[in-house]
Write a protein that holds these residues in place. Structure first.
Motif, short mmCIF file in Angstrom:
data_model
loop_
_atom_site.label_atom_id
_atom_site.label_comp_id
_atom_site.label_asym_id
_atom_site.label_seq_id
_atom_site.Cartn_x
_atom_site.Cartn_y
_atom_site.Cartn_z
N ASP A 1 0.79 -1.23 0.00
CA ASP A 1 0.00 0.00 0.00
C ASP A 1 0.83 1.29 0.00
OD1 ASP A 1 0.91 -0.30 2.59
OD2 ASP A 1 -1.04 -0.22 3.56
N HIS A 2 1.93 1.31 0.74
CA HIS A 2 2.67 2.57 0.91
C HIS A 2 3.33 3.09 -0.37
CE1 HIS A 2 2.03 1.63 5.09
NE2 HIS A 2 2.68 2.71 5.48
N ASN A 3 3.94 2.16 -1.10
CA ASN A 3 4.76 2.51 -2.26
C ASN A 3 4.02 2.54 -3.57
OD1 ASN A 3 7.77 2.57 -2.08
ND2 ASN A 3 7.33 0.88 -0.72
N VAL B 1 -3.71 -1.11 4.53
CA VAL B 1 -3.83 -2.16 5.55
C VAL B 1 -4.98 -1.94 6.54
CG1 VAL B 1 -1.53 -3.22 5.60
CG2 VAL B 1 -1.86 -0.99 6.68
N HIS B 2 -5.13 -0.71 7.01
CA HIS B 2 -6.13 -0.46 8.05
C HIS B 2 -7.54 -0.29 7.49
CE1 HIS B 2 -2.57 -0.25 10.27
NE2 HIS B 2 -2.19 0.89 9.75
N VAL B 3 -7.63 -0.27 6.18
CA VAL B 3 -8.96 -0.24 5.58
C VAL B 3 -9.41 -1.66 5.25
CG1 VAL B 3 -10.33 0.58 3.63
CG2 VAL B 3 -8.63 2.09 4.69
N GLY C 1 2.93 -3.69 11.30
CA GLY C 1 4.13 -2.86 11.38
C GLY C 1 3.83 -1.46 10.89
N ASP C 2 2.94 -0.82 11.60
CA ASP C 2 2.49 0.50 11.20
C ASP C 2 1.78 1.14 12.39
OD1 ASP C 2 1.72 2.06 8.43
OD2 ASP C 2 0.36 2.45 10.09
N SER C 3 2.13 2.37 12.68
CA SER C 3 1.62 2.99 13.91
C SER C 3 0.09 3.18 13.90
CB SER C 3 2.30 4.32 14.15
OG SER C 3 2.12 5.17 13.06
N SER D 1 -6.10 8.29 2.61
CA SER D 1 -5.34 7.80 3.77
C SER D 1 -6.19 6.90 4.68
CB SER D 1 -4.75 8.92 4.61
OG SER D 1 -5.64 9.30 5.63
N CYS D 2 -5.50 6.15 5.55
CA CYS D 2 -6.22 5.24 6.43
C CYS D 2 -7.12 5.97 7.42
CB CYS D 2 -5.24 4.33 7.17
SG CYS D 2 -4.02 5.22 8.14
N THR D 3 -6.96 7.31 7.52
CA THR D 3 -7.84 8.07 8.41
C THR D 3 -9.19 8.34 7.73
OG1 THR D 3 -5.83 9.22 9.09
CG2 THR D 3 -7.89 10.08 9.93
N GLY E 1 -4.47 3.16 -2.26
CA GLY E 1 -3.12 3.12 -1.70
C GLY E 1 -2.96 4.28 -0.73
N CYS E 2 -1.78 4.37 -0.13
CA CYS E 2 -1.52 5.44 0.85
C CYS E 2 -1.40 6.79 0.16
CB CYS E 2 -0.25 5.15 1.63
SG CYS E 2 -0.40 3.68 2.66
N SER E 3 -1.01 6.75 -1.09
CA SER E 3 -0.98 7.96 -1.92
C SER E 3 -0.24 9.12 -1.26
CB SER E 3 -2.42 8.34 -2.29
OG SER E 3 -2.45 9.42 -3.17
N SER F 1 -5.35 13.23 5.74
CA SER F 1 -4.50 12.23 6.39
C SER F 1 -4.28 12.58 7.86
CB SER F 1 -3.19 12.11 5.61
OG SER F 1 -2.68 13.38 5.32
N ASN F 2 -3.27 12.01 8.47
CA ASN F 2 -3.13 12.13 9.91
C ASN F 2 -1.86 12.81 10.40
OD1 ASN F 2 -1.25 10.01 9.35
ND2 ASN F 2 -3.00 8.63 9.31
N ARG F 3 -0.92 13.06 9.50
CA ARG F 3 0.34 13.67 9.95
C ARG F 3 0.72 14.86 9.09
NH1 ARG F 3 2.98 8.00 11.48
NH2 ARG F 3 2.14 7.99 13.60
S1 SF4 Z 1 -0.82 6.76 7.81
FE1 SF4 Z 1 -0.70 7.07 5.64
S2 SF4 Z 1 1.09 5.90 5.07
FE2 SF4 Z 1 0.49 5.13 7.07
S3 SF4 Z 1 -0.90 3.42 6.64
FE3 SF4 Z 1 -2.12 5.25 6.84
S4 SF4 Z 1 -2.39 5.96 4.75
FE4 SF4 Z 1 -0.66 4.59 4.76
#
Ligand code: SF4
Lengths: 472, 215
Positions: A65-67, A114-116, A133-135, A350-352, A411-413, A433-435
């Motif tokens: 997803d990330h890349n 992943v979180h979706v 393996g992802d916060s 994003s996963c948010t 994807g994470c885009s 997104s979240n950050r």
């Molecule tokens: S925070 Fe961003 S990079 Fe990390 S899993 Fe969620 S969408 Fe992907």
């Protein structure tokens, strides 16, 4: 049986604690292990080097997803231009093959963030322990499950043992009660709470979100909120099990069915904090105080309501220097209003915020309108192939594209700039997104975190607008 | 894993809160599939004036002379001193690998983000939690008398500067033991394999719906 009142976290911990050691650490049994390409290669390498095998493969699921580029997918891995990204995605493919890990590959319609995908498949179930393996694994706490983000060494540990070595966290309760203003969503609640509590408040704690505002959120909203628990410093966020959870899960691919559904419900109904359970820390907030939120700085705690002015560093005490450098990085001045910022790009994803509700709320905001000519790019990126399909069946893709959005592959885009979707130096982006960390969306890019509705409204206006009046 | 018993080294001051793992190691370097070789990218955005990626030769990049890591008095330093909530953000263990590969053995801060804190122990790094006033004292000392040399003794949980000053720090017993012995966590866990199997069997009896075969 423990008869003293327990918090939800206490219960989840007790249910998965295999063994406690004298030194304060415990072995926690892991039900679900989600893997992606960025944090897993070195873990598989470690297994190989030590001649170890996965403890079991049945609870694991991997996806890239990330890349991954969010443009065309027909070529699969071959279609990834950047050779390093391609190697990383290929390495995940190869490792899954070699170790027998279930895998939703790039062309699979079930691929996504992943979180979706895990909740969507009904893999994230109440009472389970979920790691990745992802916060942002904190997301899964929305299901009254213990979702914890782990590092690569821990990915290897979970692969090899199906367990995680953990020290129990403290209990934090965050209650929000009352009705939200129009235009205020779970994202605004999350940002508001982080603004009030600070990004370190939850360190060493698991945060349970409760109160009438929280229980009236949909599962999508709860996931958004728990997703950002990590941004408040907590490794895990939680919401108690209720009918909303059950309704979301019923009928999903890997959720229990028939008689098993009834036995599961019987267990899940107990997944809430007991009435007189004790928390180490409690906070209480009033939903009516929450306006749509926008971050102005380089930490999610640097957030204000859309109608507030950017704060002066002299007002924040010991964090003064951080505020100064954030303002310099963002090219902003104290006292400025958010509406004055000219936005260059808009990112909805994003996963948010890439689930169906998020896309609905964005589409609703832009229906029949056009994005401002000053906006260079507006991206709408569904969190998974299935979300994408659902959105298309509802016609949301058309609405968004007619308004000028690009409709992308999952994807994470632009959440983290590891793939081609990135900000250019100096650009301001309204992002769901979240950050908003320095360089997060691309070197010297300037991120403003907002809800999908706020991002969509900003795309139309070209700058932030207060939508709490009802979307004007 | 490299064991950690005691350490003596020079301090690099980084007077910032919320140092996130994106700052420690920007995402363009997460594309590597190796576990070593991240040292020259530590604090990449702060350290270099021009952008870089995996393909760029760091020796050809212009360094930022105002950033502590580039200043001659800190050459060879192995202790990083910072403020609250160090290591927040992304779970990337690469951030710890970058610190390790650069030569950092100890990070001192008033508080750490949980995942980062955990990741340190898996790589022989000591994240040393010290009360805010003591951290302030160290920053002040460093300003007066750079380079500041510190000693850390993990067994007695003391941080000291010569025989002049010393500070006690807290750390949980399990992590301390593992670090001192440089233990492989997986091996320790697999010693309990019988308990895990027993637990697993009982779990699937009680929650049979968790048995999945993902296809
Ligand atoms: S925070 Fe961003 S990079 Fe990390 S899993 Fe969620 S969408 Fe992907």
């Amino acid at each position: 049986m423990n008869n003293s009142p327990q918090t939800l976290y206490d219960k989840l911990w007790a249910r998965r604690c295999v063994k406690s050691f004298d030194n304060g650490l415990s072995l926690i049994y892991i039900d679900r292990h989600i893997l992606h390409e960025v944090s897993s290669a070195q873990a598989f390498e470690g297994l190989r080097a030590a001649g170890r095998k996965p403890w079991r493969t049945s609870g694991a699921l991997a996806t890239p997803d990330h890349n991954v580029p969010t443009t065309e997918r027909e070529l699969g891995v071959e279609g990834i231009d950047d050779p390093l990204s391609r190697i990383q995605v290929q390495t995940l493919d190869d490792n899954c093959q070699r170790f027998g890990i279930p895998h939703f590959a790039l062309q699979d319609v079930r691929q996504g963030i992943v979180h979706v995908i895990a909740p969507e498949q009904g893999l994230t179930l109440p009472g389970t322990a979920v790691v990745c393996g992802d916060s942002h694994t904190a997301t899964h706490g929305a299901f009254a499950a213990l979702g914890v983000g782990i590092g690569t060494s821990e990915v290897e540990h979970v692969l090899a043992t199906s367990c995680l070595l953990q020290r129990k966290a403290k209990n934090m309760l965050v209650r929000v009660d009352g009705e939200c203003l129009p235009g205020v969503s779970a994202k605004d609640i999350a940002l508001y709470l982080i603004g009030q509590l600070g990004t370190a408040a939850g360190t060493g704690h698991t945060i349970e979100f409760a109160g009438s505002t929280i229980t009236s959120l949909s599962m999508e909203g709860r996931m958004t909120l728990c997703n950002m628990a990590i941004e408040a410093g907590a490794r895990a966020g939680l919401v108690a099990f209720d009918a909303v959870t059950a309704n979301y899960l019923k009928g999903r691919r890997y959720a229990p069915s028939a008689e098993l559904w009834d036995s599961a419900l019987a267990v899940w109904h107990n997944l809430h904090s007991d009435a007189d359970a004790e928390f180490d820390v409690c906070y209480q907030f009033d939903a009516a105080a929450i306006k749509p939120q926008v971050t102005w700085g380089t930490s999610p705690e640097m957030v204000i309501a859309v109608d507030e002015a950017i704060p002066a560093p002299s007002t924040v005490g010991e964090k003064q220097r951080d505020y100064q450098s954030a303002l310099a990085y963002m090219g902003l001045k104290p006292g400025q209003s958010l509406g004055e910022i000219t936005l260059d790009r808009v990112f909805i994803g994003s996963c948010t915020n890439s689930r169906i509700e998020d896309l609905r709320s964005a589409a609703q905001m832009v229906a029949g309108k056009k994005i401002a000519p000053t906006i260079k790019q507006a991206l709408a990126v569904p969190g998974s192939g299935l979300v994408k399909r659902q959105a298309e069946s509802e016609g949301l893709d058309r609405i968004l594209m007619d308004a000028g959005f690009e409709w992308r592959q999952p994807g994470c885009s632009m959440c983290l700039g590891m793939n081609p979707d990135q900000l250019l130096p100096g650009e301001h982006c309204a992002a769901t997104s979240n950050r908003n960390f320095v360089g997060r969306q691309g070197p010297n890019g300037r991120t403003h975190l907002v809800s999908p509705a706020m991002a969509a409204a900003a795309a139309i206006a070209g700058h932030f607008v207060d939508i709490s009046g009802g979307g004007k | 894993m490299q064991a950690f018993k005691s350490h003596q080294g020079l301090v690099i001051p980084l007077d910032r809160c919320n140092v996130d793992t994106d700052a420690l190691l920007p995402k363009q370097y997460l594309k590597c599939v190796k576990k070593f070789g991240y040292g020259s990218w530590l604090f990449d955005d702060d350290r270099y004036l021009d952008p870089g990626d995996v393909y760029t030769d760091c020796n050809l990049r212009r360094t930022n002379p105002r950033f502590a890591l580039n200043q001659p008095q800190y050459r060879g330093a192995s202790i990083l001193l910072a403020q609250d909530n160090f290591g927040c953000g992304s779970s990337r263990e690469h951030a710890v690998w970058a610190l390790r590969d650069f030569g950092i053995r100890v990070v001192i801060a008033p508080s750490f983000a949980d995942i980062f804190y955990n990741n340190c122990f898996k790589n022989g790094l000591l994240p040393l939690v010290l009360a805010r006033p003591a951290v302030a004292e160290l920053f002040a000392l460093e300003q007066q008398a750079a380079p500041l040399m510190l000693n850390i003794d993990l067994q007695s949980q003391t941080l000291s500067r010569g025989s002049a000053e010393s500070w006690h720090f807290a750390i949980d017993a399990g992590r301390k033991e593992n670090l001192i012995e440089g233990r492989d966590d997986i091996a320790v866990t697999l010693d309990a394999a019988e308990s895990i199997k027993h637990f697993e069997n009982q779990l699937y009896r009680e929650e049979p719906w968790l048995k999945t075969d993902i296809r």
